[in-house]
Motif scaffolding. Structure first.
Motif, PDB file in Angstrom:
ATOM      1  N   LEU A 157     -49.021  31.900  31.327  1.00 45.75           N
ATOM      2  CA  LEU A 157     -49.173  31.124  32.560  1.00 45.75           C
ATOM      3  C   LEU A 157     -50.427  30.261  32.579  1.00 45.75           C
ATOM      4  CD1 LEU A 157     -48.329  34.000  35.100  1.00 45.75           C
ATOM      5  CD2 LEU A 157     -46.769  32.213  34.301  1.00 45.75           C
TER       6      LEU A 157
ATOM      7  N   ASP B  35     -43.992  37.770  32.244  1.00 48.43           N
ATOM      8  CA  ASP B  35     -44.963  36.712  31.924  1.00 48.43           C
ATOM      9  C   ASP B  35     -46.395  37.247  31.872  1.00 48.43           C
ATOM     10  OD1 ASP B  35     -42.885  34.839  31.964  1.00 48.43           O
ATOM     11  OD2 ASP B  35     -43.194  34.369  34.079  1.00 48.43           O
TER      12      ASP B  35
ATOM     13  N   THR C  13     -49.530  36.277  29.037  1.00 51.03           N
ATOM     14  CA  THR C  13     -50.637  35.550  29.683  1.00 51.03           C
ATOM     15  C   THR C  13     -51.976  36.199  29.356  1.00 51.03           C
ATOM     16  OG1 THR C  13     -49.237  34.794  31.510  1.00 51.03           O
ATOM     17  CG2 THR C  13     -51.601  34.857  31.909  1.00 51.03           C
TER      18      THR C  13
ATOM     19  N   ALA D 199     -43.060  25.990  33.630  1.00 53.23           N
ATOM     20  CA  ALA D 199     -42.276  26.924  34.434  1.00 53.23           C
ATOM     21  C   ALA D 199     -40.790  26.667  34.219  1.00 53.23           C
ATOM     22  CB  ALA D 199     -42.624  26.771  35.912  1.00 53.23           C
TER      23      ALA D 199
ATOM     24  N   LEU E 229     -42.179  32.655  38.303  1.00 54.91           N
ATOM     25  CA  LEU E 229     -42.749  33.575  37.322  1.00 54.91           C
ATOM     26  C   LEU E 229     -42.199  34.967  37.578  1.00 54.91           C
ATOM     27  CD1 LEU E 229     -45.214  35.591  38.593  1.00 54.91           C
ATOM     28  CD2 LEU E 229     -46.319  33.387  38.831  1.00 54.91           C
TER      29      LEU E 229
END
Length: 638
Positions: free
Chosen positions: A326, A304, A308, A334, A300
């Motif tokens: 996420l 991200d 999220t 991923a 990550l």
């Protein structure tokens, strides 16, 4: 025997079921605990038994600890520009630390969208977004951004997003400030039982193990320890307000450790960060990694974070955000690898691009004529850097410890699983040829796909920003032929006759950015370029100032050419800050430098007399320091 009340049981079940559905549908509170300048190697839950980080370790024990989390830049302000917008620095044009270029109005700080969704947003207290649009971003993003900001000013029952930033682990405390300030800012604030003694630490292998070095490195442990101590106080406040059971907690650092070879450096040490997500019982169903107390190797990065949080809040994710969500049902898988960037700092141009899959980290250095430890004022007046330079001068370092002071290779490959301190470059090992080729291809594809605008010199980014934004400009393929630029830049660092011949030919390109990269490549060729003296001198007539300045540095160093000397002296004194800084940088990294001491001295005098803006002063001061070898003292600069 008691009669069973079926209706009562049914109603009770219905009520419990409604409570469960309500709990799962209720939007979570979100708390960010952000520390500065920290690598995972210095935290207890990542395996360091000397570290004293009980609060961070407790979050990891009950939450999800990530081993492959990466910052989007390797110094604070570029990293924060990516965090707040959800857009990579090399798309925004914000990768050069302490630059000040605008963003398009449609790019918001992501908390703006949380506010639209009904969240109370607070920031305590750092902004530092590295853009001239920072004021707008801050006003739109936060209900409150100050040293007093927190969740406590929201409306009753209003969900919140609260950020707390802890400066105790910042490079100023752990490396740069004089030791007496470290004692005041860190040691006097940290309980004695939480302090780590110099004798107890493990010294990374690129430092010489000495009592003096241990004294400096202990600052890192204690700065992080104080940040952990303050994190505990915020968590106590959350608990006292009965909010712990409804709040998802994120803990991370803004980039790698504030020490030589990590911060501002394009290798894995600059990018890899500690990262933990803690879920209360109410929201454990949002974790794709299962129950707490687990570790994840998922990749990550900071772009991200925005999507999220927007997804958690039920807000629409803008199309310009390309990171992945996420958490929750909409969590994206991923990736197998990711592209990371590291650019200039303190007025020094630099450009590295890294591809990582977690285990292998490949870095392409596009300006290898500079060492890893290139001169930076904020680093060099520290005790640790002066100690390292003294050890080098006194021949006390082994080969691997001397390497950061020498010209770099164009490519680096490290196997992080076996070499976490990145001491052994595998890029030229035939056994890893396929790994290097694959990651190099991924890097090139990513640069072209995202139209990496930071292959332009800052001189050009500033010109673009006068009428547009770098983000918008890069989309115009006619004005920014990124493929041509990358092809020219990709020759830089390769010392071969073929690369040299092609670079000389590219000096005649009609595209000024291509000519600039041809000159940058020639800067790394050394004496071999002297065979093309006639072509180099003819190219000094280049009308694009950045290309002309870089080429003048090459010509003067190889040929002691009088025209090249005049071009460089004129550029050092130029009122264009970016051109002046570029000229100082070019003469900084050449063999013959003494002739430019008067021009650089004059530049500093004019700044002191307020005859010119101070933008090029830091680079000028570091040039004189490197040439004269005079000792640096913190107070001399402030």
């Amino acid at each position: 025997m008691h009669r069973i009340n079926i209706t009562g049981i049914f109603l009770l079940a219905l009520l419990l079921g409604s409570y469960t559905v309500s709990a799962q549908n209720k939007r979570p509170n979100i708390l960010w605990l952000v520390i500065e300048d920290t690598s995972p190697q210095f935290i207890g839950c990542y395996g360091n038994s000397q570290a004293k980080t009980p609060n961070i370790d407790a979050l990891a024990k009950q939450g999800i600890r990530f081993s492959n989390a990466f910052s989007t830049g390797t110094v604070c302000s570029p990293s924060r520009s990516a965090i707040i917008t959800g857009v990579r620095t090399y798309e925004l044009g914000t990768g050069n630390h302490r630059s000040n270029y605008p963003l398009p109005d449609f790019i918001k700080g992501f908390p703006y969208y949380l506010r639209q969704a009904g969240y109370y947003t607070s920031n305590n207290k750092k902004t530092d977004y590295n853009t001239s649009s920072a004021g707008r971003i801050t006003r739109e993003a936060w209900h409150e951004s100050s040293g007093q900001a927190g969740w406590w000013n929201r409306e009753p029952g209003q969900p919140f997003f609260a950020v707390f930033n802890f400066e105790d682990s910042h490079q100023s405390r752990t490396m740069t400030n004089p030791y007496y300030l470290y004692e005041k800012q860190v040691l006097e604030q940290l309980p004695a039982e939480k302090q780590v003694a110099a004798k107890d630490i493990a010294v990374p292998p690129f430092f010489r193990d000495s009592d003096s070095m241990r004294k400096q490195l202990a600052r890192i442990y204690n700065g992080i320890g104080l940040a952990d101590h303050r994190i505990g106080k915020v968590l106590d406040s959350l608990r006292k307000d009965n909010l712990l059971d409804s709040t998802i907690i994120f803990f991370y650092a803004d980039h790698g450790e504030g020490m030589p070879r990590a911060k501002t450096n394009g290798i894995d040490l600059g990018h890899r960060v500690p990262f933990i997500i803690w879920f209360p019982e109410m929201y454990k169903h949002l974790s794709p990694w299962g129950a707490g107390g687990t570790a994840s190797a998922d990749l990550l990065c900071f772009t991200d974070l925005a999507p999220t949080l927007l997804q958690l809040a039920g807000a629409k994710v803008p199309g310009y955000m390309k990171g992945r969500a996420l958490l929750g049902k909409g969590a994206a898988p991923a990736p197998g690898s990711m592209l990371l960037s590291s650019d200039g700092s303190e007025g020094v141009s630099e450009l590295c691009r890294t591809v990582t899959n977690g285990r292998y980290s490949y870095t392409r250095v596009f300006m290898p004529f500079m060492p890893e430890l290139f001169y930076k004022k904020y680093f060099d007046y520290s005790d640790i850097m002066q100690l390292m330079r003294a050890d080098l001068k006194n021949n006390l370092l082994v080969k691997e410890q001397k390497a950061p002071f020498k010209q770099r290779s164009p490519e680096y490959l490290f196997d992080i699983s076996k070499d976490p301190w990145q001491m052994h470059n595998l890029a030229e090992d035939p056994a890893y040829r396929e790994v290097v080729a694959q990651m190099r291809a991924e890097m090139n594809a990513g640069i072209l796909r995202d139209k990496d605008v930071l292959f332009l010199p800052e001189y050009e980014l500033a010109r673009i920003s006068a009428e547009s934004t770098p983000y918008v400009f890069r989309e115009d393929s006619a004005r920014y032929p990124v493929r041509q630029v990358l092809e020219a830049a990709s020759l830089s660092g390769w010392r071969s006759q073929d690369a040299l011949k092609r670079q000389v030919a590219l000096l005649g390109s009609p595209q000024p950015y291509v000519r600039y990269w041809a000159a940058i490549g020639l800067k790394s060729q050394g004496g071999a370029a002297k065979a093309y003296a006639r072509q180099l001198k003819a190219a000094l007539k280049d009308e694009y100032p950045p290309a002309q300045v870089v080429l003048a540095s090459v010509c003067y160093d190889l040929l002691k050419d009088a025209e090249a000397e005049a071009i460089l002296n004129h550029a050092i004194g130029d009122n264009n800050m970016h051109l002046s800084r570029l000229a100082v940088q070019m003469v900084q990294y050449q063999q013959h430098r003494q002739a430019f001491v008067p021009a650089v001295t004059r530049l500093i005098a004019e700044v002191e007399q307020k005859k010119r803006k101070p933008g090029a002063r830091e680079a000028a001061e570091m040039f004189l320091y490197s040439v004269k070898g005079a000792p640096l003292h913190y107070n001399a600069f402030w």
